[in-house]
Design an enzyme around this catalytic site. Structure first.
Site, PDB file in Angstrom:
ATOM      1  N   ASP A  68       3.460 -44.704 -21.452  1.00 48.02           N
ATOM      2  CA  ASP A  68       4.166 -45.922 -21.823  1.00 48.02           C
ATOM      3  C   ASP A  68       3.376 -46.684 -22.892  1.00 48.02           C
ATOM      4  O   ASP A  68       2.150 -46.790 -22.817  1.00 48.02           O
ATOM      5  CB  ASP A  68       4.330 -46.804 -20.575  1.00 48.02           C
ATOM      6  CG  ASP A  68       5.116 -48.068 -20.846  1.00 48.02           C
ATOM      7  OD1 ASP A  68       6.285 -47.963 -21.230  1.00 48.02           O
ATOM      8  OD2 ASP A  68       4.533 -49.161 -20.681  1.00 48.02           O
ATOM      9  N   GLU A  90      -8.193 -28.728 -18.889  1.00 47.59           N
ATOM     10  CA  GLU A  90      -8.969 -28.123 -17.812  1.00 47.59           C
ATOM     11  C   GLU A  90      -8.074 -27.562 -16.710  1.00 47.59           C
ATOM     12  O   GLU A  90      -8.507 -26.724 -15.917  1.00 47.59           O
ATOM     13  CB  GLU A  90      -9.907 -29.160 -17.191  1.00 47.59           C
ATOM     14  CG  GLU A  90     -10.991 -29.674 -18.109  1.00 47.59           C
ATOM     15  CD  GLU A  90     -11.791 -30.782 -17.448  1.00 47.59           C
ATOM     16  OE1 GLU A  90     -11.662 -30.942 -16.206  1.00 47.59           O
ATOM     17  OE2 GLU A  90     -12.529 -31.493 -18.152  1.00 47.59           O
TER      18      GLU A  90
END
Length: 560
Positions: free
Chosen positions: A226, A275
Site C-alpha cells: 500500500d 530466500e
C-alpha cells in the site's frame, strides 16, 4: 488490540501443492477480495476470513491464479483497516490467526496463491510505538520513529509545512503533551489516525523486515504494498508552495511521494523474499506521474509488479487505449517486468459505472449513467484487458457486472474521506457494497445478518446464483475468458502486440495466431473475419469472410 496468540501457527507446507509454474506472476490473473464485503460466515453483517475460505472453490472455478486480500489486520478501522494497530494479528471482526492459516492452506490445496496487503507508510495511532511516542513527550527516541516537528508561528500554532492530507485538510495534527500543553505536530498524509513512519529511523526498517518474515513463514505468496510510492520524504520536509495539492498527484514528483529513496528499501525486501521457495512476489500500489517512473519500482532487484493506474484511468477510446498500451509495454520492456492491467479496485468507481458516463469525470463519480451502455463497455473492456500481454487484476464483483451503488444515503457512508472534505470525493463506499451470492435471502447470500453497507433492490438478479449457467451472463463470460486465456498459448505472458490496421475507433492487434478486436465506437463496424471466433463480449455476425462487430464489443479470434 486483538486477544490472540502473538506467534504464528506453524509454517505451512501447503505451498508445495500450488503449481510450481515458473514465473507464474508474469501472466497471472489475480482476484482482489475486499474481506468485509465478500462473504460473512458468522452473521454479524461484516465479511470475514472464514467467509473467504468457504468461497475459495468459487474463485478456483472462476479461473483466477491468485487471491489478493485487502487488510484484515488488527485495527481501529479508522480507514477500513489501512490503519494497522498490530501487523501480526487478525482483527477480531475478521477472525483469528488460525483462520488466516486455514485460508492459506485451503487456497494452496485448491491451486490458488494468497497475496496480502502490507501497509508500511503509516500505522494506526493505536500502534504501540505511536502511543509510546505520545506518552514520552518531545525529544524521546520513540518520537523519532514518526515525523514529529515543532510548529511554526510565535507559539508553534501553525503546521511545520504546507503539506495537505490526501483525505483533505492539513497533513499535520498538533498533539497535547503529557503535561497538558499544546505541543509538537505529527505528519499524516492520510487520516489523523494514520501517522506516517519515519523510514530514516533504522527501527522502522527492522520492524518491517520482521513483519515480512512473519507472514512469509505463514505461507503467503506475496504482498501488495500500500502507498508503495510513499514512505520516504524529501530531506527537510520542504514546503510544496501550492494549495489544492491533490490535483497535482499523478502529475508531479511530490516531496512526500515517489522519492528515489524508496528503491533502497525494496532492494532489501527483495533479498528477503528471494530466500523463500515458491516464487513469492511483491506488487506495488505506486501512483507516479508517468508509467516510466512506475517502471523504476519493478527493476530486476526490486518488486515484481506495479499497478498500471494510467491504464485504469484511460477512457473507452481507441486512440487513448493504444497510446497507454504502447507506453506501458515500452516502459516495462527495458526492466524485464510484466505489464499489469486493471479496471477497478476498492478505491475507484467500478468500471461498469465509469463507462456508463461521459469521459472526463474521473475515477470517483456519483452518477449512475446509462447502465446498459456501461455494462456493454465493461464487458468489452474486460476482454481487451485479458488479451494484453502481462498480468491482470479483477476486483470482486466485476465478474458479475456490478455497478457502483451511487445512491447510498449520506447517513450510512463510512469512507473517512467523505467526512473530511476538501480531499478525495469520499464516494468509495459505492464500490465496497457487499456482493450478492444468491437471488434472495438475507443480504443476498452474503451472510445471515444483513450487510455493513446496504445493498440495493435488485442486487439478487446480479448474483452468482442468477448468473451461473446463464448463457451470455457476465459471470459466464469471465469464466470462459479466463479458461480460454489459460489454454491459449499466445495469451498471457509477453511484452508486445502487433497492431493491425483498423477503422477509426477500433483497437485491433495480433499475438501469434490470436487476434483481438475492440470496437469502442457507438456503431457497428465491418471487419475481416480473422479466423475462428473464440469469444465475444456481444453478438457478432459473420458472412463471406466478413464480421459485423456491434458497438462497444470485443472479439477474440484464432487462426489456429
Amino acid at each position: 488490540m486483538s486477544q490472540q496468540p502473538s506467534a504464528a501457527p506453524a509454517p505451512t507446507s501447503a505451498v508445495a501443492t500450488v503449481s510450481e509454474r515458473h514465473d507464474w506472476w508474469r501472466d497471472a490473473v489475480i482476484y482482489q477480495v475486499y474481506p468485509r464485503s465478500f462473504a460473512d460466515s458468522n452473521g454479524d453483517g461484516m465479511g470475514d476470513l472464514e467467509g473467504v475460505r468457504t468461497r475459495l472453490p468459487y474463485l478456483r472455478d472462476l479461473g483466477v491464479d491468485a487471491v489478493w486480500l485487502s487488510p484484515f489486520y488488527a485495527s481501529p478501522q479508522a480507514d477500513a483497516g489501512y490503519d494497522v494497530a498490530d501487523y501480526r494479528a487478525v482483527d477480531p471482526m475478521f477472525g483469528t490467526l488460525l483462520d488466516a492459516d486455514a485460508l492459506i492452506r485451503d487456497a494452496h490445496a485448491l491451486g490458488l496463491r494468497i497475496i496480502v496487503d502490507l501497509v508500511p507508510n503509516h500505522s494506526s495511532d493505536q500502534y504501540e510505538w505511536f502511543k509510546r511516542a505520545l506518552a514520552e513527550g518531545p525529544g524521546s527516541p520513540s518520537r523519532d520513529r514518526y515525523h514529529f516537528r515543532p510548529g511554526k508561528g510565535k507559539n508553534g500554532e501553525l503546521p511545520p509545512n504546507d503539506w495537505e492530507s490526501i483525505f483533505g485538510g492539513p497533513a499535520w495534527t498538533r498533539v497535547t503533551e503529557p503535561d497538558g500543553t499544546p505541543g509538537e505536530w505529527y505528519l499524516h498524509l492520510f487520516a489523523p489516525e494514520q501517522p506516517d513512519f519515519n523510514w530514516e529511523h533504522p527501527a522502522v526498517g527492522d520492524e518491517f523486515r520482521s513483519i515480512l518474515r512473519f507472514w512469509l513463514d505463514m505461507g503467503v505468496d506475496g504482498f501488495r504494498i500500500d502507498v508503495a510510492h510513499g514512505m520516504v520524504k524529501a530531506e527537510g520536509l520542504p514546503d510544496l508552495g501550492s494549495h489544492e495539492q491533490l490535483k497535482l498527484l499523478g502529475n508531479d514528483v511530490m516531496p512526500f511521494f515517489d522519492q528515489d529513496g524508496v528503491h533502497a528499501i525494496y532492494r532489501q525486501w527483495r533479498r528477503i523474499l528471494d530466500e523463500y521457495s515458491g516464487e513469492r512476489i511483491f506488487v506495488a500500489e505506486a501512483w507516479t506521474p508517468t508509467v516510466e517512473r512506475t517502471a523504476n519500482y519493478v527493476r530486476p532487484d526490486e518488486l515484481h509488479q506495479a499497478f498500471n493506474f494510467q491504464y485504469l484511468g484511460t477512457h473507452w477510446d481507441a486512440e487513448e487505449l493504444r497510446t497507454v498500451i504502447d507506453r506501458t509495454l515500452d516502459a516495462m520492456r527495458p526492466v524485464g517486468a510484466p505489464a499489469t492491467w486493471v479496471l477497478s479496485n476498492h478505491d475507484v468507481t467500478r468500471h461498469a459505472t465509469r463507462f456508463a458516463n461521459p469521459a472526463g469525470l474521473g475515477t470517483q463519480i456519483r452518477l449512475a449513467g446509462d447502465r446498459a451502455l456501461g455494462l456493454r463497455r465493461a464487458r468489452a473492456a474486460t476482454l481487451l484487458m485479458l488479451a494484453l500481454p502481462g498480468s491482470a487484476y479483477v476486483y470482486q464483483g466485476e465478474e458479475l457486472g456490478l455497478p457502483d451503488v451511487v445512491d447510498l444515503p449520506d447517513e450510512v457512508r463510512q469512507d473517512p474521506a467523505y467526512f473530511r472534505g476538501a480531499g478525495q470525493d469520499g464516494f468509495r463506499d459505492g464500490c465496497r457494497v457487499p456482493i450478492p451470492w444468491t437471488r434472495e435471502g438475507s443480504s443476498y447470500g452474503f451472510g445471515d445478518g444483513g450487510s455493513w453497507l446496504p445493498q440495493p433492490a435488485g442486487w439478487g438478479e446480479l448474483s452468482v446464483e442468477a448468473q451461473t449457467g446463464e448463457p451470455g451472463s457476465t459471470l459466464e463470460l469471465y469464466r470462459e475468458a479466463l479458461a480460454v486465456r489459460r489454454s491459449t498459448g499466445d495469451l498471457g505472458a509477453g511484452d508486445a502486440v502487433e497492431w493491425l490496421r483498423a477503422p477509426e475507433g477500433v483497437v485491433a492487434f495480433r499475438r501469434g495466431d490470436f487476434v483481438c478486436v475492440a470496437n469502442t465506437t457507438g456503431e457497428s463496424v465491418a471487419l475481416p473475419a480473422y479466423g475462428r471466433v473464440l469469444l465475444a463480449s456481444g453478438e457478432i455476425t459473420e458472412t463471406a469472410g466478413e464480421a459485423k462487430v456491434p458497438a462497444d464489443t470485443t472479439v477474440w479470434w484464432t487462426r489456429a
